[in-house]
Design a protein around this motif. Structure first.
Motif, PDB file in Angstrom:
ATOM      1  N   ASP A 130      23.700   6.426  61.042  1.00 27.76           N
ATOM      2  CA  ASP A 130      23.408   5.008  60.773  1.00 27.76           C
ATOM      3  C   ASP A 130      24.599   4.114  61.105  1.00 27.76           C
ATOM      4  N   HIS A 131      25.324   4.475  62.162  1.00 24.72           N
ATOM      5  CA  HIS A 131      26.455   3.687  62.675  1.00 24.72           C
ATOM      6  C   HIS A 131      27.616   3.574  61.686  1.00 24.72           C
ATOM      7  N   ARG A 132      27.671   4.475  60.710  1.00 24.81           N
ATOM      8  CA  ARG A 132      28.832   4.516  59.822  1.00 24.81           C
ATOM      9  C   ARG A 132      29.860   5.454  60.469  1.00 24.81           C
ATOM     10  N   ILE A 133      30.584   4.901  61.422  1.00 27.50           N
ATOM     11  CA  ILE A 133      31.518   5.687  62.233  1.00 27.50           C
ATOM     12  C   ILE A 133      32.718   6.095  61.382  1.00 27.50           C
ATOM     13  N   PRO A 134      33.102   7.369  61.411  1.00 28.50           N
ATOM     14  CA  PRO A 134      34.250   7.807  60.601  1.00 28.50           C
ATOM     15  C   PRO A 134      35.554   7.181  61.080  1.00 28.50           C
ATOM     16  N   GLU A 135      36.526   7.130  60.174  1.00 29.48           N
ATOM     17  CA  GLU A 135      37.823   6.543  60.522  1.00 29.48           C
ATOM     18  C   GLU A 135      38.507   7.331  61.620  1.00 29.48           C
ATOM     19  N   LEU A 136      38.432   8.670  61.557  1.00 23.40           N
ATOM     20  CA  LEU A 136      39.017   9.514  62.587  1.00 23.40           C
ATOM     21  C   LEU A 136      37.915  10.055  63.475  1.00 23.40           C
ATOM     22  N   THR A 137      37.935   9.689  64.751  1.00 16.12           N
ATOM     23  CA  THR A 137      36.963  10.206  65.711  1.00 16.12           C
ATOM     24  C   THR A 137      37.633  11.065  66.777  1.00 16.12           C
ATOM     25  N   LEU A 138      38.950  11.117  66.773  1.00 20.40           N
ATOM     26  CA  LEU A 138      39.709  11.781  67.836  1.00 20.40           C
ATOM     27  C   LEU A 138      39.941  13.258  67.525  1.00 20.40           C
ATOM     28  N   HIS A 139      39.942  14.062  68.553  1.00 19.38           N
ATOM     29  CA  HIS A 139      40.456  15.435  68.471  1.00 19.38           C
ATOM     30  C   HIS A 139      41.831  15.396  69.131  1.00 19.38           C
ATOM     31  N   ALA A 140      42.889  15.593  68.332  1.00 23.39           N
ATOM     32  CA  ALA A 140      44.244  15.341  68.814  1.00 23.39           C
ATOM     33  C   ALA A 140      44.622  16.215  70.007  1.00 23.39           C
TER      34      ALA A 140
END
Length: 484
Positions: free
Chosen positions: A330-340
């Protein structure tokens, strides 16, 4: 690093077989499928849900270890008119055979992933599916999730899309054979393009700051009834093939983020204190690490055949924190989306025959590309998937199988002296124990614990005495060396 094979004696093989049976029992591995699951698998194979689109005109090929039957991916590569490339990447469509909530689905949620032991694997799905009807074996028409990646002349993805289609692989290739054909100039163009596209994607990875460690893997295999323990150094084709999978995982993550619902594989950046620690280790080892050079760039410069570089690379594996699955909707994008380590958003979606979460990621991407809402059964399971996957035991099986093989290799050699390199010391975590750490031996292919009479020096060449090698030892370290 050259590949070295170590055959086990009859006594060692017997000890290893017994220890592997004990390991299965200890990990409570379900080696057999219940009768209702097998019956459900047979019924699913008899009546799969097949897509309308037919893409069997594309001459796909697979690249896997020799003898593999659970083939998740097949590809066909071509040049685009006007420049650039097109990658057709077929992923096994497990959802064509597994009905949400049925016995097959429940069993997959119990198993989570395929477990690979030296003496055989314990599959996620019954072999009639994983090695039969759903596998992308040659000369079979099977349902697949068909990705199409369009790349420009520099290897950047300009468009990625996935839909369901029937596909047909024409050839089952292996890594060594592809490498030989590419090097000799005898590979057909769709295979030879893997080198061109793979190299471009590796350059793209460098530009975005992705990290690629090049230490060889320890492997335990069973060939012709005999166990072997060896180091397997990665071939260039391994990296090229991996780039196709990584590209797909990044494209899938982007599709999920754009659609507002998905499950990412996330990893936070390295803490500053860990980077500082690694810089001090590099200084101690005499490795030049200018401040303007990133960690990822330095890693690519190092040679794992150099013992000091190998020691640093061994330490570097602990720099980044553990990656986790991060669901959202529902477009609640998490704060961390990156794979370092990948330096981009990323998800697992290319191995559904061997990993539970990939089936769900694939479904989310197919729905998003078709402009449809995610299936209700995917949404119902989405937030439980991280807990499901956390129960996976694949890493434990791999590491502990190698531990057992190492101990079996050396069990009759207690008291002997071996050449080794110090690749880890405990001084960082245990300042009071600078004389404990880990050593790496070139032959036999063993990594073991060591205690010394004085402080260990990272990257130093030492001669160690084997004090213990016991596959049945219940403690943490089945192998123990000493250094005067």
């Amino acid at each position: 690093m050259p590949r070295r094979l170590m055959h086990l004696s009859d006594a060692a093989e017997a000890a290893l077989r017994t220890a592997l049976q004990q390991l299965r029992a200890e990990l409570e591995v379900r080696t057999e499928f219940p009768a209702p699951v097998l019956a459900a698998a047979e019924a699913a194979v008899a009546a799969p849900r097949l897509p309308d689109e037919d893409a069997t005109d594309l001459p796909f090929f697979t690249i896997d270890p020799p003898g593999s039957k659970d083939l998740d991916q097949a590809m066909y590569l071509e040049r685009r008119p006007g420049g650039g490339f097109r990658v057709h990447y077929a992923i096994a469509d497990v959802a064509a055979f597994v009905t949400p909530g049925d016995a097959l689905d429940a069993e997959a949620h119990e198993r989570v992933e395929t477990l690979y032991f030296p003496d055989g694997k314990v599959p996620l799905h019954p072999p009639v599916i994983s090695e039969g009807a759903a596998s992308l074996l040659p000369d079979r028409t099977v349902p697949a999730l068909l990705w199409q990646h369009d790349l420009d002349a520099h290897g950047e993805v300009t468009r990625a899309h996935v839909r369901r289609a029937l596909v047909r692989s024409r050839a089952r290739l292996d890594y060594a054979g592809v490498q030989q054909a590419v090097d000799a100039g005898t590979a057909e163009e769709p295979v030879a393009l893997l080198r061109d596209i793979g190299a471009l994607r590796e350059a793209v990875e460098v530009a975005r700051g992705g990290i690629s460690l090049s230490l060889p893997d320890q492997e335990v295999t069973l060939e012709d009834g005999s166990f072997r323990l060896d180091y397997r150094a990665q071939l260039p084709v391994d990296g090229w093939n991996e780039q196709i999978s990584l590209m797909t995982g990044m494209a899938a993550a982007r599709i999920m983020l754009d659609s507002g619902t998905g499950i990412l594989r996330t990893q936070p950046p390295a803490p500053n204190h860990e980077v500082t620690r690694l810089r001090l280790i590099a200084q101690d080892l005499g490795i030049d690490w200018p401040h303007h050079v990133s960690y990822a760039e330095l890693i690519r410069r190092l040679d794992p055949q150099d013992r000091k570089h190998a020691a640093f690379l061994n330490e570097a594996t602990g720099l980044l924190e553990k990656s986790v699955y991060t669901p959202f909707r529902d477009h609640r994008i998490p704060e961390l989306t990156l794979h370092a380590a990948i330096a981009a958003p990323y998800t697992h979606c290319t191995a559904p025959l061997r990993r539970l979460v990939d089936r769900y990621a694939g479904e989310l991407c197919v729905a998003a590309c078709a402009g449809q809402d995610p299936p209700s059964w995917v949404l119902a399971a989405l937030y439980g998937l991280p807990c499901d996957m956390a129960r996976g035991r694949g890493n434990a099986v791999g590491r502990r199988s190698v531990d057992l093989a190492e101990a079996a290799v050396l069990m009759d050699r207690v008291g002997e002296v071996f050449d080794a390199t110090v690749v880890n010391t405990d001084v960082e975590e245990k300042p009071s124990k600078p004389n404990e750490g880990t050593v790496h031996m070139a032959e036999p292919a063993v990594i073991g614990r060591v205690t010394a009479g004085s402080a260990l020096v990272l990257g130093s060449r030492v001669r160690v005495t084997l004090k213990r090698a016991d596959p049945s030892f219940s403690g943490r370290h089945k192998i123990l060396f000493s250094l005067p």
